[in-house]
Design an enzyme around this catalytic site. Structure first.
Site, PDB file in Angstrom:
ATOM      1  CD  GLU A  35     -43.412  21.342  21.432  1.00  0.00           C
ATOM      2  OE1 GLU A  35     -44.065  21.987  22.265  1.00  0.00           O
ATOM      3  OE2 GLU A  35     -43.576  21.458  20.200  1.00  0.00           O
ATOM      4  CG  ASP A  37     -47.226  14.645  26.638  1.00  0.00           C
ATOM      5  OD1 ASP A  37     -46.848  13.626  26.034  1.00  0.00           O
ATOM      6  OD2 ASP A  37     -47.069  14.812  27.868  1.00  0.00           O
ATOM      7  CB  SER A  82     -32.243 -21.892  21.186  1.00  0.00           C
ATOM      8  OG  SER A  82     -31.908 -23.133  20.638  1.00  0.00           O
ATOM      9  CG  LEU A  83     -28.174 -17.498  21.598  1.00  0.00           C
ATOM     10  CD1 LEU A  83     -28.120 -16.299  22.534  1.00  0.00           C
ATOM     11  CD2 LEU A  83     -27.017 -17.419  20.614  1.00  0.00           C
ATOM     12  CD  GLU A 113     -26.494  -8.090  21.057  1.00  0.00           C
ATOM     13  OE1 GLU A 113     -27.221  -7.132  20.897  1.00  0.00           O
ATOM     14  OE2 GLU A 113     -26.297  -8.964  20.203  1.00  0.00           O
ATOM     15  CE  LYS A 115     -29.525 -15.684  26.387  1.00  0.00           C
ATOM     16  NZ  LYS A 115     -30.844 -15.472  26.978  1.00  0.00           N
ATOM     17  CG  ASP A 117     -34.086 -12.777  32.143  1.00  0.00           C
ATOM     18  OD1 ASP A 117     -34.394 -13.679  31.340  1.00  0.00           O
ATOM     19  OD2 ASP A 117     -34.043 -12.941  33.377  1.00  0.00           O
ATOM     20  NE  ARG A 136     -36.172 -19.611  19.893  1.00  0.00           N
ATOM     21  CZ  ARG A 136     -36.323 -20.868  20.274  1.00  0.00           C
ATOM     22  NH1 ARG A 136     -37.315 -21.195  21.070  1.00  0.00           N
ATOM     23  NH2 ARG A 136     -35.504 -21.792  19.852  1.00  0.00           N
ATOM     24  CD  GLU A 173     -34.728 -11.646  24.665  1.00  0.00           C
ATOM     25  OE1 GLU A 173     -34.457 -12.028  23.501  1.00  0.00           O
ATOM     26  OE2 GLU A 173     -34.790 -12.404  25.634  1.00  0.00           O
ATOM     27  CE1 TYR A 223     -32.188  -0.631  23.436  1.00  0.00           C
ATOM     28  CE2 TYR A 223     -31.571  -1.997  25.309  1.00  0.00           C
ATOM     29  CZ  TYR A 223     -31.736  -0.751  24.735  1.00  0.00           C
ATOM     30  OH  TYR A 223     -31.436   0.367  25.455  1.00  0.00           O
ATOM     31  CE  LYS A 289     -26.434 -12.572  18.036  1.00  0.00           C
ATOM     32  NZ  LYS A 289     -26.997 -11.331  18.522  1.00  0.00           N
ATOM     33  CE  LYS A 313     -28.568 -17.758  30.539  1.00  0.00           C
ATOM     34  NZ  LYS A 313     -29.197 -19.012  30.236  1.00  0.00           N
ATOM     35  CB  CYS A 408     -32.885  -2.827  71.921  1.00  0.00           C
ATOM     36  SG  CYS A 408     -31.271  -3.045  71.149  1.00  0.00           S
ATOM     37  CB  CYS A 411     -29.081  -1.793  74.788  1.00  0.00           C
ATOM     38  SG  CYS A 411     -30.356  -0.853  73.965  1.00  0.00           S
ATOM     39  CB  CYS A 426     -32.676   0.235  69.472  1.00  0.00           C
ATOM     40  SG  CYS A 426     -31.831   0.542  71.028  1.00  0.00           S
ATOM     41  CB  CYS A 432     -27.893   0.630  71.941  1.00  0.00           C
ATOM     42  SG  CYS A 432     -28.008  -0.893  71.014  1.00  0.00           S
TER      43      CYS A 432
HETATM   44  N1  5U1 Z   1     -28.488 -10.250  22.689  1.00  0.00           N
HETATM   45  C1  5U1 Z   1     -28.906 -11.364  22.080  1.00  0.00           C
HETATM   46  N2  5U1 Z   1     -29.816 -12.179  22.581  1.00  0.00           N
HETATM   47  N3  5U1 Z   1     -29.987 -13.156  21.682  1.00  0.00           N
HETATM   48  C2  5U1 Z   1     -30.807 -14.231  21.724  1.00  0.00           C
HETATM   49  N4  5U1 Z   1     -28.480 -11.808  20.885  1.00  0.00           N
HETATM   50  C3  5U1 Z   1     -29.152 -12.948  20.616  1.00  0.00           C
HETATM   51  N5  5U1 Z   1     -29.106 -13.764  19.567  1.00  0.00           N
HETATM   52  C4  5U1 Z   1     -29.911 -14.826  19.570  1.00  0.00           C
HETATM   53  C5  5U1 Z   1     -30.782 -15.087  20.640  1.00  0.00           C
HETATM   54  C6  5U1 Z   1     -31.685 -16.257  20.625  1.00  0.00           C
HETATM   55  O1  5U1 Z   1     -29.904 -15.667  18.540  1.00  0.00           O
HETATM   56  C7  5U1 Z   1     -28.933 -15.500  17.510  1.00  0.00           C
HETATM   57  C8  5U1 Z   1     -28.565 -16.858  17.040  1.00  0.00           C
HETATM   58  C9  5U1 Z   1     -29.485 -14.658  16.429  1.00  0.00           C
END
Ligand code: 5U1
Length: 669
Positions: A35, A37, A82-83, A113, A115, A117, A136, A173, A223, A289, A313, A408, A411, A426, A432
């Site tokens: 639907e 589509d 960065s974190l 939440e 993290k 990758d 970034r 991300e 997300y 956070k 991590k 094998c 056996c 085998c 066996c």
């Molecule tokens: N899930 C999540 N990943 N991450 C990466 N939250 C999050 N917050 C980040 C980063 C770099 O920085 C916060 C300082 C906003």
């Protein structure tokens, strides 16, 4: 006339936006793909005929445009931080203590939440319209990847709902879900192009494509995890901001939670680590956070990372080691599995010294040699695997090719490879010793006959001492025989005889499972038992008839059919029944008695009185379907202790929820 076309285009666009929102943000599609589509094509046709009405935020504009020669630079109005990270419970607890101390507030709530990758991206909406996306980069300046990010399916080109800020920057991300990654790599390999080593690299490589049409063909997803620069007012809580973004149509992980206290924070980490492998995307930890934005501001930053956030991590899933040797194991069904003996290495939180190489084709695909430096991977409880060979480190004089055996290794029977299968087997069957041991271990395992005290070592001893040649012979063992085995005394012998006696009372479903028929797991055994009710009916069923059973296709039906036609198997089953294995008769249920017919249940959390398998089978016996995930079609969610996102989703969708006590009373009725 032109007004009608314009209105029609707007109506179709809005409809598609609604479908996208239901699918990607609410995770609750309301129409089938066909639907979607159909409407999409209708809109596309109108837009082609009347290009003057194409808007850059139309749902059709996610297919990519002209290729760029390079990416422009974008200066972030607010640096992308960065974190800080930690790998230990102590590190998490220190972070929480510091936040409490510095903010002079006792019970701080945290928004937490997984993290992901992937790659951090900033997206800007003006008056609710997607206008720019940037990577970034170094945190100050990134690359303008607007045209690529525009093509990501779950990113709305237009926000929905009320009170949308005139200016809104969301950060989050971009990642590639595991399934999409596998498909992409298969596609690249088929086209003899270079594949990606992991989903993160695939996401990065796709986002850096100058041709947005290529980016559009890649299964990327996004997300949100924070808000950057914005105009007007937003809630003063990180969690509420995430909920607000969701209401505006932006994708936010369904795993986001607001919790208070070290133990709740640690529990979230433990729970997510447990379900890590089941998640459809790769994650490498949990982000914490401080929820209150005023406290975040008070805490401020150190260097380029905020004091109000940290990443806890997971242990690294990949590590470098050397293949010292390769051994060949024989499984229950005779499958020969090459196993790499590794220089011990710490990976995924444990030290490993073995990794499966799966089969002969996999050895060839990875081009593995003994002596090679390799990346090994251990994800959750999955058996460690060799992910790739570091060819640059290969020293030809120290390496030798892996020779697959012709017979094998246990056996010496001939090996065979059925056409179309990757596995080499085998042909010795229960002649066996390796297959015999595995078959008996499976027969006695918890989900089969559940023979307490008959662990792997005891089975090895029984087979090595030639006391047992098939599962039925277990029941003829005497106490004296068992007690004569090394490290077994009179007491353990007595206990084992007693357990064997107890295990004779079973269910048809467990009995079927215990036979170790290829591809017949617990669920299929249960379906077969419920369908046929007696072992004789199953033994006599034809291949066509077997396929009428739920989950049984052509291949499984053939495995079952031929299993019951092998002389040896017929004999063992007869002996088992003569030894007194029995089960209660399965009542023939009239359709009118299937009180849960047409209903779909989802089971989540842990239970005290019943196992998940028992609940599933009880519900199925009453005619219900048991599904793995919650959707609009779910009738009831059975929620045990520590139920997580499935319960939350059920609550959001207003689905009927039942606890263990309510379930027991339903089953008693
Ligand atoms: N899930 C999540 N990943 N991450 C990466 N939250 C999050 N917050 C980040 C980063 C770099 O920085 C916060 C300082 C906003």
């Amino acid at each position: 006339m032109s007004m009608t076309i314009k209105t029609e285009i707007t109506t179709l666009s809005t409809l598609l936006e609604d479908y996208n929102y239901q699918y990607y943000v609410l995770d609750n599609p309301t129409v089938p793909d066909s639907e979607y589509d159909r409407v999409f094509q209708q809109l596309q046709k109108l837009e082609n005929e009347h290009p003057q009405y194409i808007s850059s935020n139309s749902p059709t504009q996610k297919v990519g445009g002209v290729a760029l020669s390079k990416f422009d630079q974008v200066t972030h109005q607010q640096p992308m931080l960065s974190l800080d990270n930690t790998f230990t419970e102590q590190g998490l607890s220190d972070f929480i203590d510091r936040a409490i101390e510095k903010s002079a507030t006792n019970d701080i709530a945290f928004c937490i939440e997984p993290k992901l990758d992937g790659l951090a991206v900033s997206i800007i909406y003006e008056d609710g319209i997607f206008i720019q996306a940037a990577t970034r980069g170094d945190g100050q300046t990134g690359e303008n990847v607007t045209e690529n990010v525009r093509t990501i399916a779950n990113i709305p080109l237009k926000l929905r709902g009320n009170n949308i800020p005139a200016y809104l920057e969301v950060r989050g991300e971009v990642f590639m879900p595991k399934a999409g990654f596998e498909k992409l790599n298969a596609r690249l390999q088929a086209a003899q192009e270079k594949s990606f080593v992991n989903p993160r690299n695939a996401a990065a490589g796709s986002l850096r494509q100058l041709d947005s049409k290529i980016a559009a063909s890649r299964p990327l997803s996004f997300y949100c995890y924070s808000v950057g620069v914005f105009s007007g007012d937003l809630a003063n809580s990180q969690y509420q901001r995430m909920q607000q973004l969701k209401e505006w149509g932006l994708p936010v992980s369904s795993e986001v939670q607001r919790v208070i206290g070290v133990s709740a924070c640690q529990k979230y980490y433990d729970d997510i680590l447990q379900k890590r492998t089941q998640l459809p995307y790769e994650i490498d930890g949990v982000v914490y956070k401080v929820d209150d934005i005023a406290i975040q501001d008070k805490l401020g930053f150190v260097a380029r990372a905020p004091r109000w956030a940290t990443a806890y991590k997971f242990p690294a899933e990949e590590a470098l080691t050397v293949i010292e040797n390769v051994e060949f194991q024989v499984g229950r069904t005779g499958a020969i599995t090459p196993v790499a003996k590794l220089a011990p290495v710490f990976v995924g939180g444990v030290t490993i010294s073995n990794a499966t190489l799966h089969n002969k084709d996999e050895i060839a695909r990875l081009d593995i040699h003994i002596g090679d430096h390799v990346v090994v991977r251990r994800a959750g409880d999955v058996i460690p695997q060799v992910a790739r060979v570091i060819l640059e480190k290969r020293q030809v004089e120290n390496c030798k090719p892996i020779k697959f055996p012709s017979h094998c290794p246990v056996c010496e029977s001939a090996l065979e490879r059925i056409e179309g299968e990757a596995t080499i087997r085998c042909t010795g069957g229960l002649y066996c010793a390796a297959q015999r041991k595995q078959a008996i271990k499976h027969f006695a395992s918890r989900k089969a006959l559940n023979v307490d005290g008959l662990g792997s070592k005891v089975v090895d001893l029984l087979v090595d001492h030639n006391m047992v040649k098939n599962p039925a012979q277990l029941f003829s063992l005497s106490e004296q025989q068992i007690a004569s085995l090394p490290r077994m005394g009179d007491i353990s012998a007595k206990k084992l005889i007693n357990s064997l006696q107890v295990s004779k009372k079973t269910t048809l479903s467990r009995f079927l499972y215990s036979l170790g028929i290829r591809e017949v797991g617990e669920a299929t055994a249960n379906n077969l038992a419920n369908h046929y009710k007696t072992i004789t009916a199953i033994q006599e069923a034809s291949i066509e008839d077997l396929q009428r059973v739920s989950d049984v296709g052509d291949i499984v039906a053939k495995h079952i059919y031929y299993f019951f036609r092998q002389e040896h198997n017929i004999e063992v089953i007869e002996q088992l029944l003569t030894q007194g294995i029995h089960w209660p008769e399965i009542a023939t249920v009239e359709e009118s008695e299937l009180s849960l017919l047409g209903q779909t249940f989802v089971i989540t959390g842990s239970f005290n009185k019943l196992s998940r398998a028992d609940i599933k089978s009880a519900l199925q016996t009453l005619g219900a379907k048991v599904a793995g995930s919650v959707s609009k079609k779910t009738t009831t969610v059975i929620a045990g202790e520590a139920a997580g996102s499935k319960l939350t989703k059920a609550e959001e969708l207003g689905i009927h929820i039942m606890d263990e006590a309510a379930l027991l009373s339903l089953l008693n009725q």
